[in-house]
Write a protein that holds these residues in place. Structure first.
Motif, PDB file in Angstrom:
ATOM      1  N   LEU A   1      12.288   4.956  11.943  1.00 14.33           N
ATOM      2  CA  LEU A   1      11.972   5.881  10.843  1.00 14.33           C
ATOM      3  C   LEU A   1      10.790   5.360  10.025  1.00 14.33           C
ATOM      4  CD1 LEU A   1      15.560   6.795   9.567  1.00 14.33           C
ATOM      5  CD2 LEU A   1      13.922   8.379  10.601  1.00 14.33           C
ATOM      6  N   ARG A   2      10.838   4.090   9.670  1.00 16.75           N
ATOM      7  CA  ARG A   2       9.766   3.507   8.846  1.00 16.75           C
ATOM      8  C   ARG A   2       8.427   3.515   9.576  1.00 16.75           C
ATOM      9  NH1 ARG A   2      14.171  -1.012   7.588  1.00 16.75           N
ATOM     10  NH2 ARG A   2      15.265   0.042   5.881  1.00 16.75           N
ATOM     11  N   GLU A   3       8.475   3.295  10.897  1.00 16.72           N
ATOM     12  CA  GLU A   3       7.240   3.331  11.672  1.00 16.72           C
ATOM     13  C   GLU A   3       6.635   4.732  11.700  1.00 16.72           C
ATOM     14  OE1 GLU A   3       8.483   1.743  15.405  1.00 16.72           O
ATOM     15  OE2 GLU A   3       8.163  -0.362  14.786  1.00 16.72           O
ATOM     16  N   ASN A   4       7.451   5.716  11.424  1.00 16.93           N
ATOM     17  CA  ASN A   4       6.981   7.101  11.348  1.00 16.93           C
ATOM     18  C   ASN A   4       6.720   7.546   9.901  1.00 16.93           C
ATOM     19  OD1 ASN A   4       7.099   8.803  14.079  1.00 16.93           O
ATOM     20  ND2 ASN A   4       8.666   7.189  14.164  1.00 16.93           N
ATOM     21  N   GLY A   5       6.660   6.584   8.996  1.00 17.29           N
ATOM     22  CA  GLY A   5       6.326   6.890   7.602  1.00 17.29           C
ATOM     23  C   GLY A   5       7.458   7.479   6.797  1.00 17.29           C
ATOM     24  N   ILE A   6       8.694   7.341   7.284  1.00 20.09           N
ATOM     25  CA  ILE A   6       9.864   7.863   6.568  1.00 20.09           C
ATOM     26  C   ILE A   6      10.585   6.705   5.890  1.00 20.09           C
ATOM     27  CG2 ILE A   6      12.088   9.036   6.840  1.00 20.09           C
ATOM     28  CD1 ILE A   6      10.884  10.430   9.315  1.00 20.09           C
TER      29      ILE A   6
ATOM     30  N   THR B   1      15.307  14.224  15.737  1.00 15.77           N
ATOM     31  CA  THR B   1      15.803  14.003  14.369  1.00 15.77           C
ATOM     32  C   THR B   1      14.658  13.644  13.436  1.00 15.77           C
ATOM     33  OG1 THR B   1      17.952  13.267  15.202  1.00 15.77           O
ATOM     34  CG2 THR B   1      17.381  12.628  12.959  1.00 15.77           C
ATOM     35  N   ILE B   2      13.767  12.783  13.900  1.00 15.17           N
ATOM     36  CA  ILE B   2      12.607  12.392  13.088  1.00 15.17           C
ATOM     37  C   ILE B   2      11.732  13.605  12.806  1.00 15.17           C
ATOM     38  CG2 ILE B   2      10.436  11.085  13.165  1.00 15.17           C
ATOM     39  CD1 ILE B   2      12.013   8.856  14.598  1.00 15.17           C
ATOM     40  N   TYR B   3      11.520  14.451  13.797  1.00 11.88           N
ATOM     41  CA  TYR B   3      10.714  15.663  13.620  1.00 11.88           C
ATOM     42  C   TYR B   3      11.365  16.565  12.571  1.00 11.88           C
ATOM     43  CZ  TYR B   3       8.306  20.031  14.661  1.00 11.88           C
ATOM     44  OH  TYR B   3       7.575  21.195  14.553  1.00 11.88           O
ATOM     45  N   ARG B   4      12.690  16.728  12.669  1.00 11.17           N
ATOM     46  CA  ARG B   4      13.397  17.573  11.702  1.00 11.17           C
ATOM     47  C   ARG B   4      13.271  17.018  10.283  1.00 11.17           C
ATOM     48  NH1 ARG B   4      19.677  17.556  10.173  1.00 11.17           N
ATOM     49  NH2 ARG B   4      19.686  19.395   8.847  1.00 11.17           N
ATOM     50  N   ILE B   5      13.446  15.709  10.141  1.00  7.04           N
ATOM     51  CA  ILE B   5      13.365  15.084   8.813  1.00  7.04           C
ATOM     52  C   ILE B   5      11.948  15.241   8.237  1.00  7.04           C
ATOM     53  CG2 ILE B   5      13.405  12.867   7.603  1.00  7.04           C
ATOM     54  CD1 ILE B   5      15.715  12.050   9.494  1.00  7.04           C
ATOM     55  N   LYS B   6      10.938  15.007   9.062  1.00 10.46           N
ATOM     56  CA  LYS B   6       9.556  15.132   8.578  1.00 10.46           C
ATOM     57  C   LYS B   6       9.256  16.554   8.105  1.00 10.46           C
ATOM     58  CE  LYS B   6       6.680  11.545  10.571  1.00 10.46           C
ATOM     59  NZ  LYS B   6       5.474  11.280  11.369  1.00 10.46           N
ATOM     60  N   ALA B   7       9.696  17.537   8.869  1.00 11.08           N
ATOM     61  CA  ALA B   7       9.469  18.933   8.490  1.00 11.08           C
ATOM     62  C   ALA B   7      10.173  19.253   7.176  1.00 11.08           C
ATOM     63  CB  ALA B   7       9.959  19.862   9.602  1.00 11.08           C
ATOM     64  N   GLY B   8      11.393  18.748   7.040  1.00 13.51           N
ATOM     65  CA  GLY B   8      12.138  18.980   5.807  1.00 13.51           C
ATOM     66  C   GLY B   8      11.498  18.319   4.604  1.00 13.51           C
ATOM     67  N   LEU B   9      10.988  17.104   4.796  1.00  9.41           N
ATOM     68  CA  LEU B   9      10.329  16.393   3.700  1.00  9.41           C
ATOM     69  C   LEU B   9       9.045  17.096   3.284  1.00  9.41           C
ATOM     70  CD1 LEU B   9      10.831  12.686   4.851  1.00  9.41           C
ATOM     71  CD2 LEU B   9      12.041  13.879   2.996  1.00  9.41           C
ATOM     72  N   ASP B  10       8.293  17.595   4.277  1.00  6.95           N
ATOM     73  CA  ASP B  10       7.063  18.333   3.959  1.00  6.95           C
ATOM     74  C   ASP B  10       7.378  19.550   3.104  1.00  6.95           C
ATOM     75  OD1 ASP B  10       5.491  16.562   5.319  1.00  6.95           O
ATOM     76  OD2 ASP B  10       5.361  17.757   7.160  1.00  6.95           O
TER      77      ASP B  10
END
Length: 451
Positions: A370-375, A432-441
């Motif tokens: 997650l952290r490597e993906n900026g989350i 899951t990472i894609y979903r979280i990123k979209a939600g955060l945006d």
């Protein structure tokens, strides 16, 4: 030793985590906006030698300054960011490239009586452009664009950048033979919005002993409205009568002329001849920015042109132009008025990971991914009940909770719960990472200030 009752000193702001996140977001926007215009970040010491800070001060400044002894050293806390900048430029002159453009966001200290919205320790956010010998008037024309961009990025729309030129005022009062009283007149005229023209006229005549003719001419002069189409003030009768006044009018014309080029809408700009700012400090263009729906707040961003920044530290001529935002006071007032957007995330993490097995390796590995993906990810490994862990995420308003139990680990999947909607998915890590990123945006859409 008996226990001390914890307390915060009067006049010092101490924020809880959520509003601190709001303050950090504002500072981030300021840094990003200032950087767009080529300003470099700068930090100067909070403590300086007293003689350095007081070189230009004295009087009221000396009364307000926090001053103390440490051994043989006479030290003081900085009371603004401009005097330390002057010292910095004089000290590092040979290492700097001019024009030198810097921004600084830092705390300053003033030992004045704490009042509602006025603090003894507070953040200022400053920008300054310093020239070596000369500094183009175009820099003064660019400042309104920077103010406009900054406040627009924060989410404000209904604000007005009011501009004047001190040379116009000084030339006008010299023309009337009132140079010696110029400071008192400017202070009186500054009260125009609060007490009205007739009371200002009364003070000019009764307290400053200005003739009725001159008082009338002063009120008529400062009431002149600038024609943005013709690039002119209806002051043709004064042109050619004082060299300084003519120079000020020409500089004002240059500033106004480039407004559209710099992208400043007319509705966010006005020429106002009542503005004087720092009676001795500023020598050319001066700025004040006010929120149209909250005039009681006063100026939220002010500044102007000065002829010699570092005259008390060097013989070199270092003219400059700058503005300052009293960030702590602005933040306090915005919060009090309910203008800080409560819907933007204030959580310290985007995802709370709840390991459901004794083997923590999969949870640690996913947190790393997650952290490597900026989350922003936080592991909750405390010996707490599941309900308490979920409550922890709720209280901190962490948007997502991730569960990794034996089934998820065996299947190579991740269970992720949206803590706002309650929606829960069981997907592979990448999905899951894609979903979280979209939600955060989606959550981060919107401005930090909401009018």
């Amino acid at each position: 030793m008996p226990k001390q009752t914890p307390r915060t000193l009067s006049g010092f702001m101490e924020l809880l985590p959520a509003p601190q996140q709001q303050m950090e977001r504002i500072q981030k926007i300021l840094r990003e906006t200032y950087s767009l215009y080529g300003f470099t970040p700068l930090d100067t010491p909070a403590i300086e030698a007293s003689e350095v800070l007081l070189a230009k001060g004295g009087g009221e400044t000396e009364k307000q300054i926090y001053r103390f002894q440490k051994g043989d050293a006479d030290l003081s806390l900085r009371f603004d960011l401009t005097v330390p900048l002057a010292k910095y430029v004089a000290l590092h002159y040979n290492d700097l490239t001019f024009p030198f453009r810097r921004y600084q966001i830092g705390k300053v200290y003033r030992g004045e009586r704490a009042q509602r919205g006025r603090f003894r320790e507070f953040y200022q956010a400053d920008i300054d452009i310093i020239g070596d010998g000369k500094l183009s008037i175009l820099n003064e024309a660019e400042i309104p664009a920077i103010i406009y961009k900054t406040f627009s990025a924060l989410g404000l729309k209904r604000f007005c950048i009011r501009v004047n030129n001190r040379k116009i005022l000084n030339g006008f009062y010299a023309m009337l033979g009132l140079s010696q009283q110029a400071g008192d007149i400017m202070r009186t005229v500054d009260k125009l919005d609060k007490i009205g023209p007739e009371k200002v006229r009364g003070i000019l005549q009764d307290e400053l002993s200005i003739s009725p003719e001159n008082a009338g001419e002063i009120l008529s002069f400062i009431a002149a409205k600038y024609d943005l189409d013709a690039l002119d003030l209806p002051l043709s009768q004064y042109r050619g009568r004082n060299e300084l006044l003519d120079q000020g009018l020409q500089e004002l014309d240059t500033v106004v002329k480039h407004l559209a080029d710099f992208g400043v809408p007319r509705e966010n700009f006005a020429v106002d001849l009542t503005i004087a700012r720092g009676l001795d400090y500023y020598t050319g263009t001066v700025y004040e920015t006010t929120l149209l729906d909250h005039p009681e707040i006063g100026s939220v961003c002010s500044g102007g042109r000065y002829d010699n920044l570092a005259e008390y530290y060097t013989d070199k001529q270092l003219p400059g132009v700058g503005i300052s935002i009293g960030l702590t006071r602005l933040f306090y007032v915005l919060g009090e008025q309910g203008l800080l957007n409560p819907d933007l995330p204030t959580a310290p993490a985007d995802v709370l990971i709840l390991p459901m097995t004794e083997d923590l390796s999969p949870a640690i590995a996913f947190a790393t991914e997650l952290r490597e993906n900026g989350i922003r990810a936080q592991l909750h490994c405390e010996a707490k009940k599941f309900k308490q862990k979920i409550s922890y995420a709720d209280k901190l308003k962490i948007p997502y909770a991730v569960f990794l139990g034996e089934d998820e680990i065996k299947e190579g999947l991740v269970t992720c719960k949206d803590m706002t909607t309650g929606e829960q998915t069981k997907l592979d890590p990448k999905a899951t990472i894609y979903r979280i990123k979209a939600g955060l945006d989606a959550r981060n859409q919107g401005s930090v200030i909401r009018e």
